[in-house]
Design a protein around this motif. Structure first.
Motif, PDB file in Angstrom:
ATOM      1  N   MET A   4       0.831  -1.207   0.000  1.00 17.23           N
ATOM      2  CA  MET A   4       0.000   0.000   0.000  1.00 17.23           C
ATOM      3  C   MET A   4       0.868   1.261   0.000  1.00 17.23           C
ATOM      4  SD  MET A   4      -3.135  -0.840  -0.204  1.00 17.23           S
ATOM      5  CE  MET A   4      -4.058   0.533   0.406  1.00 17.23           C
ATOM      6  N   GLN A   5       1.957   1.228   0.767  1.00 17.65           N
ATOM      7  CA  GLN A   5       2.857   2.378   0.813  1.00 17.65           C
ATOM      8  C   GLN A   5       3.536   2.582  -0.541  1.00 17.65           C
ATOM      9  OE1 GLN A   5       5.278   1.206   4.119  1.00 17.65           O
ATOM     10  NE2 GLN A   5       4.169   2.527   5.553  1.00 17.65           N
ATOM     11  N   ARG A   6       3.948   1.488  -1.159  1.00 20.40           N
ATOM     12  CA  ARG A   6       4.566   1.589  -2.485  1.00 20.40           C
ATOM     13  C   ARG A   6       3.586   2.135  -3.504  1.00 20.40           C
ATOM     14  NH1 ARG A   6       7.635  -4.176  -2.555  1.00 20.40           N
ATOM     15  NH2 ARG A   6       9.282  -3.587  -1.097  1.00 20.40           N
ATOM     16  N   LYS A   7       2.346   1.661  -3.434  1.00 20.47           N
ATOM     17  CA  LYS A   7       1.330   2.124  -4.368  1.00 20.47           C
ATOM     18  C   LYS A   7       1.057   3.619  -4.174  1.00 20.47           C
ATOM     19  CE  LYS A   7      -3.332   1.194  -5.948  1.00 20.47           C
ATOM     20  NZ  LYS A   7      -4.574   0.472  -5.724  1.00 20.47           N
ATOM     21  N   ALA A   8       0.939   4.044  -2.903  1.00 24.19           N
ATOM     22  CA  ALA A   8       0.691   5.463  -2.614  1.00 24.19           C
ATOM     23  C   ALA A   8       1.865   6.318  -3.088  1.00 24.19           C
ATOM     24  CB  ALA A   8       0.459   5.665  -1.125  1.00 24.19           C
ATOM     25  N   ARG A   9       3.075   5.838  -2.875  1.00 16.16           N
ATOM     26  CA  ARG A   9       4.255   6.581  -3.306  1.00 16.16           C
ATOM     27  C   ARG A   9       4.320   6.672  -4.821  1.00 16.16           C
ATOM     28  NH1 ARG A   9       9.863   5.592  -0.122  1.00 16.16           N
ATOM     29  NH2 ARG A   9       8.807   6.556   1.618  1.00 16.16           N
ATOM     30  N   SER A  10       3.976   5.568  -5.489  1.00 14.19           N
ATOM     31  CA  SER A  10       3.978   5.549  -6.948  1.00 14.19           C
ATOM     32  C   SER A  10       2.917   6.504  -7.503  1.00 14.19           C
ATOM     33  CB  SER A  10       3.713   4.127  -7.444  1.00 14.19           C
ATOM     34  OG  SER A  10       3.576   4.102  -8.835  1.00 14.19           O
ATOM     35  N   GLU A  11       1.733   6.504  -6.895  1.00 13.78           N
ATOM     36  CA  GLU A  11       0.676   7.416  -7.337  1.00 13.78           C
ATOM     37  C   GLU A  11       1.081   8.869  -7.119  1.00 13.78           C
ATOM     38  OE1 GLU A  11      -2.783   6.174  -5.217  1.00 13.78           O
ATOM     39  OE2 GLU A  11      -3.086   4.401  -6.466  1.00 13.78           O
ATOM     40  N   SER A  12       1.734   9.133  -5.994  1.00 12.17           N
ATOM     41  CA  SER A  12       2.193  10.492  -5.708  1.00 12.17           C
ATOM     42  C   SER A  12       3.252  10.929  -6.720  1.00 12.17           C
ATOM     43  CB  SER A  12       2.755  10.563  -4.290  1.00 12.17           C
ATOM     44  OG  SER A  12       3.248  11.843  -4.014  1.00 12.17           O
ATOM     45  N   ALA A  13       4.163  10.025  -7.056  1.00 13.15           N
ATOM     46  CA  ALA A  13       5.202  10.346  -8.043  1.00 13.15           C
ATOM     47  C   ALA A  13       4.579  10.579  -9.421  1.00 13.15           C
ATOM     48  CB  ALA A  13       6.230   9.233  -8.108  1.00 13.15           C
ATOM     49  N   ASP A  14       3.585   9.779  -9.782  1.00 14.61           N
ATOM     50  CA  ASP A  14       2.907   9.961 -11.066  1.00 14.61           C
ATOM     51  C   ASP A  14       2.178  11.303 -11.114  1.00 14.61           C
ATOM     52  OD1 ASP A  14       3.804   7.500 -11.904  1.00 14.61           O
ATOM     53  OD2 ASP A  14       1.907   6.454 -11.520  1.00 14.61           O
ATOM     54  N   GLU A  15       1.536  11.666 -10.008  1.00 15.11           N
ATOM     55  CA  GLU A  15       0.828  12.939  -9.953  1.00 15.11           C
ATOM     56  C   GLU A  15       1.809  14.111 -10.042  1.00 15.11           C
ATOM     57  OE1 GLU A  15      -2.314  15.204  -7.012  1.00 15.11           O
ATOM     58  OE2 GLU A  15      -2.035  13.049  -6.805  1.00 15.11           O
ATOM     59  N   ALA A  16       2.955  13.982  -9.382  1.00 14.68           N
ATOM     60  CA  ALA A  16       3.985  15.032  -9.462  1.00 14.68           C
ATOM     61  C   ALA A  16       4.517  15.151 -10.886  1.00 14.68           C
ATOM     62  CB  ALA A  16       5.126  14.726  -8.497  1.00 14.68           C
ATOM     63  N   LEU A  17       4.713  14.022 -11.558  1.00 11.63           N
ATOM     64  CA  LEU A  17       5.191  14.042 -12.936  1.00 11.63           C
ATOM     65  C   LEU A  17       4.174  14.710 -13.860  1.00 11.63           C
ATOM     66  CD1 LEU A  17       7.317  13.207 -15.035  1.00 11.63           C
ATOM     67  CD2 LEU A  17       6.089  11.027 -15.243  1.00 11.63           C
ATOM     68  N   ARG A  18       2.884  14.400 -13.648  1.00  9.54           N
ATOM     69  CA  ARG A  18       1.843  15.034 -14.470  1.00  9.54           C
ATOM     70  C   ARG A  18       1.826  16.545 -14.260  1.00  9.54           C
ATOM     71  NH1 ARG A  18      -0.971  10.367 -13.269  1.00  9.54           N
ATOM     72  NH2 ARG A  18      -1.949  11.255 -11.426  1.00  9.54           N
ATOM     73  N   ALA A  19       1.940  16.982 -13.011  1.00 10.88           N
ATOM     74  CA  ALA A  19       1.947  18.421 -12.720  1.00 10.88           C
ATOM     75  C   ALA A  19       3.161  19.086 -13.360  1.00 10.88           C
ATOM     76  CB  ALA A  19       1.952  18.655 -11.212  1.00 10.88           C
ATOM     77  N   GLN A  20       4.320  18.433 -13.264  1.00 10.24           N
ATOM     78  CA  GLN A  20       5.541  19.000 -13.833  1.00 10.24           C
ATOM     79  C   GLN A  20       5.470  19.044 -15.354  1.00 10.24           C
ATOM     80  OE1 GLN A  20       9.098  16.821 -12.824  1.00 10.24           O
ATOM     81  NE2 GLN A  20      10.336  18.677 -12.890  1.00 10.24           N
ATOM     82  N   THR A  21       4.960  18.001 -15.970  1.00 11.04           N
ATOM     83  CA  THR A  21       4.832  17.962 -17.425  1.00 11.04           C
ATOM     84  C   THR A  21       3.869  19.041 -17.920  1.00 11.04           C
ATOM     85  OG1 THR A  21       5.262  15.585 -17.404  1.00 11.04           O
ATOM     86  CG2 THR A  21       4.248  16.487 -19.387  1.00 11.04           C
TER      87      THR A  21
END
Length: 192
Positions: A4-21
């Motif tokens: 669950m922690q890995r999934k949450a971290r991965s989702e957070s990283a994906d959201e940060a990448l989308r915002a940055q892009t």
């Protein structure tokens, strides 16, 4: 680290990448358009700039576009991180306050566990919540129980449950049934 922690971290990283892009593309477009406009104005008004080659002018526009990409992408990423930090700090404050109400000092591990439990409740809210309403003197208490019913009792502790209780003062002249119906209406509207 749990799944669950890995999934949450991965989702957070994906959201940060989308915002940055998104920020990078916005910055590149805005800065490129502004640079193109400036080049057009300079081309029309300044003879020295007019004599420059098309490649030189394109270099200025592309340089401005790349600068916009980097500046805006970094801005969006920092803004996203700031929002995440505010959310995290708010969750930590809530966890510390709740643990203090329960009478324990919130260690780092307890705070993380409380936040994790709250996130689990947010992901999987209880689907079949029912309520037991018990009147005691001039107060109405609410317990989570297997069925909805009302019972009159003069004892202050009619149920021994570890579930949360809400104590609502009974208003002057209001019957217990009216108050019970009002509480049920509020709870039903909250579930919708």
């Amino acid at each position: 680290m749990t799944i669950m922690q890995r999934k949450a971290r991965s989702e957070s990283a994906d959201e940060a990448l989308r915002a940055q892009t998104q920020g990078g593309l916005e910055g590149m477009i805005i800065y490129s358009l502004v640079a193109t406009g400036v080049c057009a104005v300079l081309h029309q008004t300044w003879p020295l700039f007019r004599r420059q080659t098309l490649a030189g002018k394109a270099f200025l526009v592309s340089g401005a576009g790349m600068s916009g990409l980097v500046i805006r992408a970094e801005y969006k990423l920092q803004r996203y991180e700031y929002k995440q930090k505010r959310i995290w700090n708010e969750e930590r404050k809530q966890a510390s306050a709740q643990l203090a109400r329960e009478g324990s000092v919130g260690s780092e591990e307890e705070i993380k566990r409380w936040i994790s439990d709250q996130r689990q409740l947010d992901l999987h809210p209880p689907t079949n919540t029912t309520i037991t309403l018990t009147t005691s003197g001039s107060y109405l208490t609410q317990d989570h129980a297997p069925s909805v019913h009302s019972s009159k009792s003069n004892s202050s502790s009619s149920t021994t449950s570890s579930s949360p209780k809400v104590i609502l003062p009974q208003r002057f002249g209001e019957t217990e049934t009216e108050l019970e119906n009002e509480v049920l209406d509020v709870l039903v509207k909250g579930d919708e």
